[in-house]
Motif scaffolding. Structure first.
Motif, mmCIF file in Angstrom:
data_model
loop_
_atom_site.group_PDB
_atom_site.id
_atom_site.type_symbol
_atom_site.label_atom_id
_atom_site.label_comp_id
_atom_site.label_asym_id
_atom_site.label_seq_id
_atom_site.Cartn_x
_atom_site.Cartn_y
_atom_site.Cartn_z
ATOM 1 N N THR A 271 11.597 5.311 1.960
ATOM 2 C CA THR A 271 12.098 6.675 2.166
ATOM 3 C C THR A 271 11.797 7.109 3.591
ATOM 4 N N ASP A 273 10.596 10.250 5.921
ATOM 5 C CA ASP A 273 9.916 11.529 5.832
ATOM 6 C C ASP A 273 9.139 11.740 7.116
ATOM 7 N N GLN A 274 9.187 12.948 7.647
ATOM 8 C CA GLN A 274 8.441 13.237 8.884
ATOM 9 C C GLN A 274 6.947 13.038 8.685
ATOM 10 N N ASP A 275 6.499 13.297 7.492
ATOM 11 C CA ASP A 275 5.088 13.057 7.158
ATOM 12 C C ASP A 275 4.950 11.602 6.708
ATOM 13 N N GLU A 276 4.415 10.763 7.583
ATOM 14 C CA GLU A 276 4.335 9.328 7.288
ATOM 15 C C GLU A 276 3.550 9.015 6.017
ATOM 16 N N ASN A 278 3.877 10.404 3.303
ATOM 17 C CA ASN A 278 4.752 10.554 2.138
ATOM 18 C C ASN A 278 5.800 9.448 2.028
ATOM 19 N N VAL A 279 5.846 8.554 3.014
ATOM 20 C CA VAL A 279 6.826 7.468 2.995
ATOM 21 C C VAL A 279 6.496 6.507 1.853
ATOM 22 N N LYS A 280 7.521 6.175 1.049
ATOM 23 C CA LYS A 280 7.337 5.286 -0.089
ATOM 24 C C LYS A 280 8.389 4.185 -0.067
ATOM 25 N N VAL A 335 18.888 10.542 -1.320
ATOM 26 C CA VAL A 335 17.653 10.078 -0.662
ATOM 27 C C VAL A 335 17.974 9.492 0.712
ATOM 28 N N HIS A 336 17.215 9.890 1.719
ATOM 29 C CA HIS A 336 17.324 9.325 3.062
ATOM 30 C C HIS A 336 16.417 8.091 3.123
#
Length: 505
Positions: A271, A273-276, A278-280, A335-336
């Protein structure tokens, strides 16, 4: 009866379950073929009680490092004898030494008195409380003169053996000490002369003789590479094999991917996400070794094909894609995602080619080095190396085809092992010569290993054992890590100083 004495351990052999961490997995080949010869002392085992005898007059008196029934004390060489032993040494073939030992009457008499004391402690003689003094004649009559004599001979052997083998201290191989004199002959000598004579056979560390002192320097080695392991040839063959059912295909190597091509890919996705934190990862969008026909692009998320057009063999591309709101997997709608795609097949075979090339080089160098040395190989060393190799083969076979208990019993029988040793005799001897030669080069060239490398590999290996919930001996792990890394160091040195020519057959 079995005895144990101070011997010296070779570290030539491997534990089939041992492995290094993935960071040094390329060194694993040394685990079966390359262990520098090394000694370390082991402690004496202690026992107590002269009692049961199972000797036959026709069989030699043997020793092993373990004891299943005997519990008689084995003395160390620090136990002072009342008189000095007479020991002479005769060299024999296969790196063996025969020790001729004569135990003087003073030592025999001292052992006799000690045996009487032990029998008095343990014998339950009517009319005498346990541990109380019993007249010698009554004790002999109750226990039996023959039994006492056997116990005395055993006591003499246990007490004197460690003294007798001091002449080979530092040279003796582990578990190779054998008393070869028949017990009946020792009984006859003791009863007739009041002294004891016996002979001991010991395998000692073999001497390595190079054809010349600098024979291993500046080697000229020819390495034959099988054309089947050439990366491009192998990948094209595999490509044709995978797609031959789809019709006639042409393998293209001089351009990137185009519509209408088929390709083998590794696909990973995460995924965005600007908050690394939270990347999954997106497991449902990932695939290893995916056989992708560009004419079937509708099965993939829109934009995927356009993003990989032009990818070359072995190339990696990374690109963002947004899953449509109407995507069939609801949890991915909108989803991006960031996709990473690798054209896999050629790289896989390039890795195989590199590994095979390195292995072929190592084997050629080791084979060449083994021809530069002469070694009189001890039988115990040959048998131990052969059994280790056979055990490794059996373990590999069991992993592949799951042998049943009966099959395992048959393949593990002494007959099967001996047949293996005989059939692979030359190969086993060659491996031992390689091992000894490499160990000698490590010492001659004063090669060194960074302590931190050894510590790190030991930690990684122990962590792997724990992860797999396997038992391990930390000291043995340290030994094997040291041996593997030393072997790799020697091969690295030999390659740097060798003229290596590669030919394709």
């Amino acid at each position: 009866m079995e005895l144990c004495t101070r011997t010296f351990k070779t570290s030539l052999f491997f534990n089939p379950s041992f492995s290094l961490s993935s960071s040094n997995s390329h060194l694993l080949r040394f685990n079966t073929t390359l262990k520098p010869f090394k000694f370390s002392s082991i402690n004496l085992s202690s026992f107590i009680q002269p009692s049961i005898y199972h000797h036959t007059s026709s069989s030699p008196f043997t020793i092993s490092a373990s004891s299943s029934s005997s519990s008689v004390e084995l003395y160390s060489e620090n136990d002072r004898l009342p008189a000095k032993l007479k020991v002479s040494e005769t060299p024999e073939s296969n790196s063996r030494v025969r020790l001729h030992v004569e135990v003087p009457p003073l030592v025999c008499e001292d052992c006799y008195q000690r045996v009487l004391v032990e029998f008095t402690k343990h014998a339950k003689i009517p009319g005498f409380r346990p541990g109380k003094t019993v007249p010698e004649s009554i004790l002999l009559g109750y226990v039996g003169i023959q039994n006492v004599q056997k116990a005395v001979i055993e006591a003499i052997l246990r007490r004197t053996l460690s003294h007798a083998v001091t002449t080979v201290t530092g040279r003796a191989l582990q578990d190779s000490v054998r008393i070869v004199t028949k017990f009946s002959e020792m009984e006859e000598t003791y009863s007739s002369h009041g002294l004891l004579r016996y002979e001991v056979i010991v395998d000692v560390a073999p001497e390595i003789k190079w054809i010349s002192d600098d024979a291993y320097k500046n080697l000229k080695v020819v390495v034959e590479i099988d054309s089947e392991i050439d990366a491009h040839i192998a990948s094209e063959k595999e490509f044709r094999r995978r797609y031959k059912s789809a019709g006639v295909l042409k393998v293209v190597t001089d351009r990137g991917l185009q519509v209408g091509d088929v390709v083998v890919l590794d696909i990973s996705a995460t995924t965005i996400d600007q908050d690394e934190s939270n990347v999954k990862s997106i497991p449902s969008a990932e695939s290893k070794g995916f056989n992708f026909d560009t004419d079937d692009s509708e099965i993939l998320v829109p934009g995927f094909l356009d993003s990989i057009i032009g990818i070359g063999r072995g190339e990696t591309k990374s690109f963002p894609i947004v899953f449509p709101e109407t995507w069939k997997q609801e949890n991915l709608c909108g989803v991006h995602a960031q996709f990473t795609v690798k054209e896999l097949l050629l790289q896989r075979f390039q890795e195989i080619e590199q590994t095979a090339r390195e292995q072929a080089t190592d084997n050629a160098i080791l084979d060449h080095v083994s021809k530069l040395v002469e070694v009189d190989i001890p039988q115990s060393l040959f048998e131990e190396q052969g059994r280790q190799l056979y055990g490794s083969s059996l373990l590999e076979m069991q992993t592949k085809i799951k042998l049943n208990e009966q099959q395992l019993a048959t393949l593990s029988s002494p007959k099967a092992v001996n047949e293996y040793l005989e059939h692979h005799r030359e190969n086993i001897k060659n491996l031992i010569k390689q091992n000894l030669a490499v160990g000698d080069i490590y010492r001659r060239e004063n090669l060194q290993l960074p302590t931190e490398d050894i510590v790190q590999e030991v930690e990684n290996s122990i962590a792997e054992f724990k992860r797999q919930k396997q038992e391990y001996d930390e000291e043995r792990v340290k030994e094997q890590v040291q041996e593997i890394l030393e072997g790799a160091k020697v091969l690295e040195w030999l390659k740097e100083h060798a003229d290596i020519q590669y030919i394709t057959r």
